[in-house]
Design a protein around this motif. Structure first.
Motif, PDB file in Angstrom:
ATOM      1  N   LEU A 108      57.395  68.155  -4.700  1.00 45.23           N
ATOM      2  CA  LEU A 108      56.023  68.663  -4.767  1.00 45.23           C
ATOM      3  C   LEU A 108      55.925  70.153  -4.425  1.00 45.23           C
ATOM      4  O   LEU A 108      54.893  70.599  -3.911  1.00 45.23           O
ATOM      5  N   ALA A 109      56.938  70.903  -4.743  1.00 41.52           N
ATOM      6  CA  ALA A 109      56.918  72.339  -4.436  1.00 41.52           C
ATOM      7  C   ALA A 109      55.728  73.032  -5.099  1.00 41.52           C
ATOM      8  O   ALA A 109      55.177  74.001  -4.550  1.00 41.52           O
ATOM      9  N   ALA A 110      55.317  72.539  -6.253  1.00 38.56           N
ATOM     10  CA  ALA A 110      54.215  73.182  -6.978  1.00 38.56           C
ATOM     11  C   ALA A 110      52.838  72.661  -6.568  1.00 38.56           C
ATOM     12  O   ALA A 110      51.821  73.113  -7.100  1.00 38.56           O
ATOM     13  N   ARG A 111      52.799  71.726  -5.616  1.00 35.03           N
ATOM     14  CA  ARG A 111      51.529  71.103  -5.242  1.00 35.03           C
ATOM     15  C   ARG A 111      51.126  71.383  -3.797  1.00 35.03           C
ATOM     16  O   ARG A 111      50.189  70.766  -3.285  1.00 35.03           O
ATOM     17  N   ASP A 166      58.003  76.577  13.532  1.00 35.99           N
ATOM     18  CA  ASP A 166      58.043  76.832  12.083  1.00 35.99           C
ATOM     19  C   ASP A 166      57.440  75.666  11.308  1.00 35.99           C
ATOM     20  O   ASP A 166      57.983  75.225  10.294  1.00 35.99           O
ATOM     21  N   ALA A 167      56.285  75.182  11.775  1.00 33.64           N
ATOM     22  CA  ALA A 167      55.676  73.974  11.208  1.00 33.64           C
ATOM     23  C   ALA A 167      55.458  74.086   9.697  1.00 33.64           C
ATOM     24  O   ALA A 167      55.788  73.168   8.941  1.00 33.64           O
ATOM     25  N   PHE A 168      54.904  75.204   9.240  1.00 36.89           N
ATOM     26  CA  PHE A 168      54.572  75.311   7.818  1.00 36.89           C
ATOM     27  C   PHE A 168      55.824  75.506   6.960  1.00 36.89           C
ATOM     28  O   PHE A 168      55.885  75.015   5.828  1.00 36.89           O
ATOM     29  N   GLU A 169      56.825  76.177   7.488  1.00 35.80           N
ATOM     30  CA  GLU A 169      58.077  76.322   6.753  1.00 35.80           C
ATOM     31  C   GLU A 169      58.753  74.955   6.587  1.00 35.80           C
ATOM     32  O   GLU A 169      59.240  74.605   5.498  1.00 35.80           O
ATOM     33  N   ARG A 170      58.769  74.162   7.662  1.00 38.25           N
ATOM     34  CA  ARG A 170      59.371  72.832   7.586  1.00 38.25           C
ATOM     35  C   ARG A 170      58.570  71.935   6.662  1.00 38.25           C
ATOM     36  O   ARG A 170      59.123  71.148   5.889  1.00 38.25           O
ATOM     37  N   ALA A 171      57.250  72.043   6.732  1.00 38.94           N
ATOM     38  CA  ALA A 171      56.393  71.223   5.876  1.00 38.94           C
ATOM     39  C   ALA A 171      56.641  71.544   4.407  1.00 38.94           C
ATOM     40  O   ALA A 171      56.721  70.648   3.554  1.00 38.94           O
ATOM     41  N   GLU A 172      56.772  72.810   4.097  1.00 37.09           N
ATOM     42  CA  GLU A 172      57.030  73.209   2.714  1.00 37.09           C
ATOM     43  C   GLU A 172      58.383  72.686   2.234  1.00 37.09           C
ATOM     44  O   GLU A 172      58.523  72.232   1.089  1.00 37.09           O
ATOM     45  N   ALA A 173      59.384  72.706   3.112  1.00 34.84           N
ATOM     46  CA  ALA A 173      60.709  72.194   2.759  1.00 34.84           C
ATOM     47  C   ALA A 173      60.656  70.689   2.484  1.00 34.84           C
ATOM     48  O   ALA A 173      61.311  70.192   1.552  1.00 34.84           O
ATOM     49  N   GLU A 174      59.860  69.958   3.278  1.00 31.36           N
ATOM     50  CA  GLU A 174      59.744  68.511   3.059  1.00 31.36           C
ATOM     51  C   GLU A 174      59.027  68.217   1.749  1.00 31.36           C
ATOM     52  O   GLU A 174      59.405  67.292   1.021  1.00 31.36           O
ATOM     53  N   SER A 187      42.522  64.842  -3.479  1.00 32.24           N
ATOM     54  CA  SER A 187      41.711  64.471  -4.640  1.00 32.24           C
ATOM     55  C   SER A 187      42.223  65.093  -5.939  1.00 32.24           C
ATOM     56  O   SER A 187      41.850  64.654  -7.029  1.00 32.24           O
ATOM     57  N   GLN A 188      43.070  66.100  -5.821  1.00 26.84           N
ATOM     58  CA  GLN A 188      43.623  66.769  -7.000  1.00 26.84           C
ATOM     59  C   GLN A 188      44.988  66.208  -7.391  1.00 26.84           C
ATOM     60  O   GLN A 188      45.610  66.716  -8.319  1.00 26.84           O
ATOM     61  N   MET A 189      45.429  65.154  -6.682  1.00 27.04           N
ATOM     62  CA  MET A 189      46.752  64.592  -6.933  1.00 27.04           C
ATOM     63  C   MET A 189      46.664  63.134  -7.337  1.00 27.04           C
ATOM     64  O   MET A 189      45.712  62.430  -6.988  1.00 27.04           O
ATOM     65  N   SER A 190      47.661  62.677  -8.057  1.00 20.54           N
ATOM     66  CA  SER A 190      47.747  61.266  -8.441  1.00 20.54           C
ATOM     67  C   SER A 190      48.148  60.429  -7.229  1.00 20.54           C
ATOM     68  O   SER A 190      48.549  60.951  -6.181  1.00 20.54           O
ATOM     69  N   GLY A 191      48.054  59.097  -7.402  1.00 17.94           N
ATOM     70  CA  GLY A 191      48.466  58.213  -6.317  1.00 17.94           C
ATOM     71  C   GLY A 191      49.924  58.392  -5.945  1.00 17.94           C
ATOM     72  O   GLY A 191      50.279  58.413  -4.762  1.00 17.94           O
ATOM     73  N   GLY A 192      50.776  58.542  -6.950  1.00 18.31           N
ATOM     74  CA  GLY A 192      52.199  58.750  -6.680  1.00 18.31           C
ATOM     75  C   GLY A 192      52.450  60.039  -5.913  1.00 18.31           C
ATOM     76  O   GLY A 192      53.294  60.089  -5.008  1.00 18.31           O
ATOM     77  N   GLU A 193      51.715  61.087  -6.282  1.00 15.42           N
ATOM     78  CA  GLU A 193      51.869  62.368  -5.577  1.00 15.42           C
ATOM     79  C   GLU A 193      51.352  62.275  -4.140  1.00 15.42           C
ATOM     80  O   GLU A 193      51.961  62.831  -3.216  1.00 15.42           O
ATOM     81  N   ALA A 233      48.062  69.598   0.738  1.00 12.98           N
ATOM     82  CA  ALA A 233      49.313  68.860   0.957  1.00 12.98           C
ATOM     83  C   ALA A 233      50.123  69.515   2.075  1.00 12.98           C
ATOM     84  O   ALA A 233      50.639  68.839   2.967  1.00 12.98           O
ATOM     85  N   LEU A 234      50.212  70.843   2.034  1.00 14.65           N
ATOM     86  CA  LEU A 234      50.979  71.572   3.050  1.00 14.65           C
ATOM     87  C   LEU A 234      50.391  71.352   4.438  1.00 14.65           C
ATOM     88  O   LEU A 234      51.128  71.099   5.411  1.00 14.65           O
ATOM     89  N   GLU A 235      49.078  71.423   4.545  1.00 10.42           N
ATOM     90  CA  GLU A 235      48.426  71.246   5.846  1.00 10.42           C
ATOM     91  C   GLU A 235      48.566  69.815   6.349  1.00 10.42           C
ATOM     92  O   GLU A 235      48.763  69.587   7.552  1.00 10.42           O
ATOM     93  N   ASN A 236      48.493  68.844   5.442  1.00 10.04           N
ATOM     94  CA  ASN A 236      48.681  67.449   5.839  1.00 10.04           C
ATOM     95  C   ASN A 236      50.065  67.225   6.445  1.00 10.04           C
ATOM     96  O   ASN A 236      50.201  66.530   7.463  1.00 10.04           O
TER      97      ASN A 236
END
Length: 232
Positions: A133-136, A119-127, A142-148, A104-107
């Motif tokens: 989805l801080a915990a995801r 600061d791409a990864f810091e901004r991505a994590e904030a979004e 494939s490990q996430m639901s459609g809503g996630e 998710a973070l890389e996407n």
């Protein structure tokens, strides 16, 4: 002062079919104001998604002009359009379009990296945190639901802080509960970044929250109405 961020003038779209050219959109003229939320509605096959694709430069108009943020999209080649979208637009599709081999973070970080954000990864994590989805962050699609997955797609679309946010049936593949949550997040992202939001939808709950609604029929603008009136 002109606050128009997107303008179509007599835009037409024809695509090649098995039996020859198929006319999809006819003489579309439409102005979208800064900060406006515009809903595109109409029966299946009316041209809603095709119009959204024209607005985002994902389809090239056969004739007419499309101007976004003062730039003529119809004069740009594919590379120029891709750069323009990267720097100015966020796009959310019904089918998510996440990269399955990325977390998710890389996407979310990928478009930021492509635009040279330090600061791409810091901004991505904030979004991702902003869409719950801080915990995801380290999970794959494939490990996430459609809503996630749709939340990841929303985070990716908003991470570049676009001035124009395009959404094509953003709740179409989700159940009622997840759809309602995505609706709230979509409007929250619009407010947080001050973006102009244009969406294709069949959901009355989304239509009623738009400032203006354009109904298409047979590739033409049928009606344009303010606020929730068009949901009736």
């Amino acid at each position: 002062m002109n606050d128009t961020v997107l303008s179509l003038s007599r835009a037409n779209l024809s695509l090649e079919g098995n039996a020859g050219p198929v006319d999809i959109l006819h003489d579309i003229s439409l102005d979208v104001r800064a900060g406006e939320t515009l809903g595109l509605i109409g029966p299946s096959g009316s041209g809603k998604s095709s119009l959204l694709m024209l607005m985002g430069g994902l389809e090239q108009a056969t004739s007419g002009t499309i101007t976004a943020l003062g730039q003529d999209l119809t004069a740009m080649n594919e590379d120029q359009l891709a750069r323009f979208r990267r720097d100015n637009m966020g796009v959310v599709f019904q089918s998510f379009h996440l990269i399955p081999t990325m977390t998710a973070l890389e996407n979310v970080a990928t478009p930021l990296e492509l635009s040279g954000t330090v600061d791409a990864f810091e901004r991505a994590e904030a979004e991702l945190k902003a869409v719950g989805l801080a915990a995801r962050v380290d999970h794959y699609p494939s490990q996430m639901s459609g809503g996630e997955q749709q939340r990841v797609a929303l985070a990716r679309a908003s991470a570049t802080r676009p001035r124009i946010l395009l959404a094509d049936e953003p709740t179409g593949n989700l159940d009622e509960t997840n759809g309602a949550a995505i609706m709230d997040l979509l409007f929250g992202l619009r407010d947080r970044h001050g973006a102009t939001l244009i969406m294709v939808t069949h959901a009355n709950e989304l239509v009623t929250r738009c400032d203006r609604v354009v109904r298409l029929r047979d590739g033409r603008i049928d009606t344009t109405r303010q606020s929730a009136e068009a949901a009736q």
